[in-house]
Write an enzyme that holds these catalytic residues in place. Structure first.
Site, short mmCIF file in Angstrom:
data_model
loop_
_atom_site.label_atom_id
_atom_site.label_comp_id
_atom_site.label_asym_id
_atom_site.label_seq_id
_atom_site.Cartn_x
_atom_site.Cartn_y
_atom_site.Cartn_z
N ASP A 18 -2.69 -5.01 70.73
CA ASP A 18 -3.22 -5.79 69.37
C ASP A 18 -3.68 -4.93 68.51
O ASP A 18 -4.86 -4.53 68.69
CB ASP A 18 -3.97 -7.05 69.56
N TYR B 283 -3.32 -11.48 51.34
CA TYR B 283 -2.16 -10.68 51.60
C TYR B 283 -1.80 -9.36 50.43
O TYR B 283 -1.83 -8.32 51.02
CB TYR B 283 -1.08 -11.42 51.89
N ALA C 298 -3.81 -8.33 48.13
CA ALA C 298 -4.87 -7.36 48.38
C ALA C 298 -5.17 -6.55 49.60
O ALA C 298 -5.31 -5.19 49.41
CB ALA C 298 -6.54 -8.08 48.23
N ALA C 299 -4.54 -6.90 50.68
CA ALA C 299 -4.60 -5.88 51.84
C ALA C 299 -3.46 -4.96 51.73
O ALA C 299 -3.81 -3.70 51.78
CB ALA C 299 -4.48 -6.78 53.09
N LYS C 300 -2.52 -5.38 51.04
CA LYS C 300 -1.48 -4.61 50.97
C LYS C 300 -1.77 -3.54 49.85
O LYS C 300 -1.36 -2.24 49.94
CB LYS C 300 0.05 -4.96 50.68
#
Length: 239
Positions: free
Chosen positions: A54, A143, A145-147
Site C-alpha cells: 500500500d 482529485y 487538486a491532488a493531480k
C-alpha cells in the site's frame, strides 16, 4: 541492456499496461499494489515480480524498498485513482476533510513516499515517470487538486535529481477506456462527451500511456525532464 523497473499500481489498468510494455522489451519489472491476489495474477500473466504494498503506508513502502535490492533504473508511479468514486466519506466538514485526505494520500503522497524511498537506488540515466490527470486542469475537486500537486512536485523533483543524471516527468492522461477508473459510474452520455472533446475522436487506451512512459524512459528522451506531457487526444491543449 535490461533495466530494473518499478511500477506502482501495476496489478491492473494503466500500471499493468506499463508493466507489460517494459517486460516485452526484456526489462526486469516489479509491480506493486494493495490487492495481493490481483497482483499475483498479473505477475503470472506478464512474468513480472509482485510485491504487495500500500503506497500510502510508510511502513509498507519502506519494506518495499528493502525488498527491491540495491539498484533501480525506472520508477513509474501509476497508483492512485479518484477516491471520491469509492466510499462516501460522510457529511459535514469532517467528511470534506476525509475526502480530501483520501485523494491526497492515494494520488500525491503515494508517489512522494515511493519515490523518496527508492530514490537512492536509481542509477545514472534513470527515470521517474508519474501519472497525473487532465482533471488537474479543470477540476475543483480533491482529485484534481491532488493531480495538480503532482505536476508541481514533479517539476521540483526534476531539478533535484537532474544533477544525479536522472529525469522526472509527469504524464497527464485524458479519458482512458478499458480501465476501472470510473468504477462503473460512467454513463454513456458522459463517455460520449469525453470522446467528443478530443480532436481525434477517440478514447485513449492504456497502451497510449504505456508507450509514452516507455519513450520517456528511453535514451531519446534524456533531455526531456520537469515536464507535463498531455496524452488526451487534444481534449486539453497547451501552447
Amino acid at each position: 541492456m535490461s533495466r530494473i523497473v518499478l511500477v506502482t499500481g501495476g496489478g491492473s489498468g494503466l500500471g499493468k499496461a506499463v508493466a507489460a510494455r517494459f517486460r516485452a522489451a526484456g526489462d526486469t519489472v516489479v509491480v506493486t499494489g494493495r490487492n495481493a491476489g490481483r497482483l499475483a495474477r498479473t505477475a503470472g500473466e506478464l512474468d513480472v515480480r509482485p510485491i504487495p504494498c500500500d503506497a500510502t503506508d510508510p511502513g509498507q513502502v519502506a519494506r518495499l524498498a528493502d525488498e527491491l535490492g540495491p539498484d533501480l533504473d525506472v520508477v513509474v508511479n501509476t497508483a492512485g485513482g479518484n477516491t471520491d468514486l469509492g466510499v462516501d466519506q460522510g457529511p459535514g466538514l469532517e467528511g470534506v476533510l476525509a475526502a480530501w485526505r483520501a485523494n491526497l494520500d492515494a494520488n500525491l503522497l503515494s508517489a512522494v513516499l515511493t519515490t523518496t524511498a527508492v530514490l537512492g537506488k536509481l542509477r545514472p540515466g534513470g527515470t521517474i515517470v508519474t501519472v497525473g490527470s487532465i482533471g488537474a486542469e479543470y477540476a475543483s475537486t480533491s482529485y484534481g487538486a491532488a493531480k495538480a500537486a503532482l505536476a508541481a512536485w514533479t517539476a521540483g523533483l526534476s531539478s533535484e535529481v537532474g544533477p544525479k543524471g536522472l529525469t522526472a516527468n509527469l504524464i497527464s492522461p485524458g479519458y482512458i477506456a478499458e480501465t476501472e477508473f470510473f468504477r462503473g459510474k460512467l454513463t454513456e452520455q458522459r463517455r460520449d462527451a469525453l470522446v467528443a472533446a478530443t480532436h481525434n475522436g477517440r478514447a485513449g487506451q492504456p497502451r497510449d500511456i504505456a508507450e509514452t512512459t516507455y519513450f520517456l524512459a528511453s535514451e531519446g528522451a534524456r533531455h526531456i525532464t520537469g515536464q507535463t506531457l498531455h496524452v488526451n487526444g487534444g481534449a486539453h491543449t497547451t501552447r
